[in-house]
Write an enzyme that holds these catalytic residues in place. Structure first.
Site, PDB file in Angstrom:
ATOM      1  N   GLY A 165      14.633  14.196 136.918  1.00  0.00           N
ATOM      2  CA  GLY A 165      16.215  13.508 136.993  1.00  0.00           C
ATOM      3  C   GLY A 165      16.697  13.691 138.347  1.00  0.00           C
ATOM      4  N   ASP A 185      18.393  11.864 140.090  1.00  0.00           N
ATOM      5  CA  ASP A 185      18.921  11.410 140.760  1.00  0.00           C
ATOM      6  C   ASP A 185      20.308  11.378 141.832  1.00  0.00           C
ATOM      7  OD1 ASP A 185      20.734  12.261 138.010  1.00  0.00           O
ATOM      8  OD2 ASP A 185      22.242  11.106 139.017  1.00  0.00           O
ATOM      9  N   SER A 229      24.704  28.500 134.154  1.00  0.00           N
ATOM     10  CA  SER A 229      25.972  27.851 133.938  1.00  0.00           C
ATOM     11  C   SER A 229      26.529  27.760 132.365  1.00  0.00           C
ATOM     12  CB  SER A 229      25.538  25.987 133.854  1.00  0.00           C
ATOM     13  OG  SER A 229      24.067  26.203 134.010  1.00  0.00           O
ATOM     14  N   LYS A 261      31.757  24.361 131.289  1.00  0.00           N
ATOM     15  CA  LYS A 261      32.935  23.284 130.991  1.00  0.00           C
ATOM     16  C   LYS A 261      34.434  24.095 130.464  1.00  0.00           C
ATOM     17  CE  LYS A 261      29.799  19.717 131.782  1.00  0.00           C
ATOM     18  NZ  LYS A 261      28.325  20.466 130.935  1.00  0.00           N
TER      19      LYS A 261
END
Ligand SMILES: *Cc1c(COP(=O)(O)O)cnc(C)c1O
Length: 326
Positions: A213, A215, A309, A58
């Site tokens: 999750g 989605d 990550s 990030k």
């Protein structure tokens, strides 16, 4: 005509991001393991963003976004709402660029995360997750102080910055056949896809979500963004409720498919990293290996990229996961 909230980034934006990040972000190592290669009958290349500054990829997107602020934006500063790696990425990038940073975090965030964010020099504004609306608080703060809000994934500069890690991986291993990438809001996957399409069009790219999750997988199947309840999973970096319009547009156009991994499969992958590769990986960071091992994609005899990550864990929780399981 497009009704997207901003223009979509391109591979040229990933390249400019790489120039901005040169000498600032670490060029993280690409590791291999003959043990896992033997088990899976493939050649695996691990891109280790757990060794990136502040412990996750990030930093790339945050720094790329902040370094494009105008002088007026720099003087006023940046605002982010996050309790995770995005907060630390924004705080560190702001410090490096000499601008103020305000991070809106829930008052029950782990004290280690609050301390880490403050340690990078950011001002932390706390809110009550159960009674207050962080978006309203952030909007008011941004308005009062002229701060620029940088979201964690749905922003073209963030997406382009995140793509630089896979660009590095493909410079080192240009003939990858398959690549697995952890997936939350899709900033990392969309940037990675821009790099892969340009540098290795032959490479199949899979996004990997937590099973609880999915989605993005639902959105891909139905052709429009699906919103879910905050998922219960140990992969706390991928507890997003919905894709962004920009990330969804890029992912939908280029991704091979979206896979899922269960928490139990993630724990197995964490154990493998710790025992065999002597690496601390956070649960979200292990989604990619968990899918390579369990999702039924044929990787036999192939060159496979495994994107790690991040490596930020609560050490007590991590110890428990390794010793006792879920
Ligand atoms: C944020 C994050 C992700 C998910 O990235 P998106 O851009 O939201 O898809 C995956 N792993 C780690 C460690 C993260 O911090």
């Amino acid at each position: 005509m497009s009704d997207l909230s901003a223009p979509l980034p391109t591979y040229a934006d990933v390249q400019s991001a790489a120039t901005r990040l040169a000498g600032v972000a670490h060029r993280t190592p690409v590791l291999t393991s003959s043990t896992i290669d033997g088990v899976l009958g493939a050649r695996l290349y691990f891109k280790c963003e757990n060794y990136q500054r502040m412990g996750a990829f990030k930093f790339r997107g945050a720094y790329n976004a902040l370094s494009q602020f105008t002088p007026a934006q720099r003087a006023a500063g940046v605002l982010a709402y996050s309790s995770g790696n995005h907060a630390q990425a924004i705080a560190l990038s702001a410090r490096l660029l000499g601008m103020p940073a305000v991070i809106v975090m829930p008052s029950d965030a782990p004290s280690a995360k609050l301390a880490a964010t403050r340690g990078y020099g950011a001002e932390v504004v706390l809110y009550d997750r159960f009674t207050e609306d962080r978006e309203a608080i952030s909007r008011d703060l941004a308005c009062e102080r002229g701060l620029t809000l940088i979201p964690p994934y749905n922003h073209p500069h963030v997406m382009a910055g995140q793509g630089t890690a896979v660009a590095e991986l493909l410079e080192e291993v240009p003939d990858l056949d398959v690549l697995f990438v952890p997936l939350g809001g899709g900033g990392l996957l969309s940037g990675s896809l821009l790099a892969a399409k340009a540098l290795a069009p032959q490479c199949e790219v899979y996004g990997v979500e937590p099973d609880a999750g999915n989605d993005f997988q639902q959105s891909l199947r139905s052709g429009k963004i699906v919103k879910i309840e905050t998922p219960k999973t140990i992969a706390d970096g991928a507890q997003t409720q919905a894709a962004g319009d920009l990330t969804f547009a890029v992912v939908r156009e280029h991704v091979t498919d979206i896979l899922t991994a269960t928490d139990a499969q993630i724990v197995d992958a964490l154990r493998f990293y710790a025992e065999r590769m002597k690496m601390v990986v956070e649960p979200t960071g292990a989604l990619s290996l968990a899918a390579a091992q369990n999702a039924g994609i044929n990787i036999k005899g192939k060159k496979v990229g495994i994107f790690i990550s991040g490596g930020n864990v609560d050490i007590a929780k991590y110890g428990e996961l390794l010793s006792r399981g879920l």
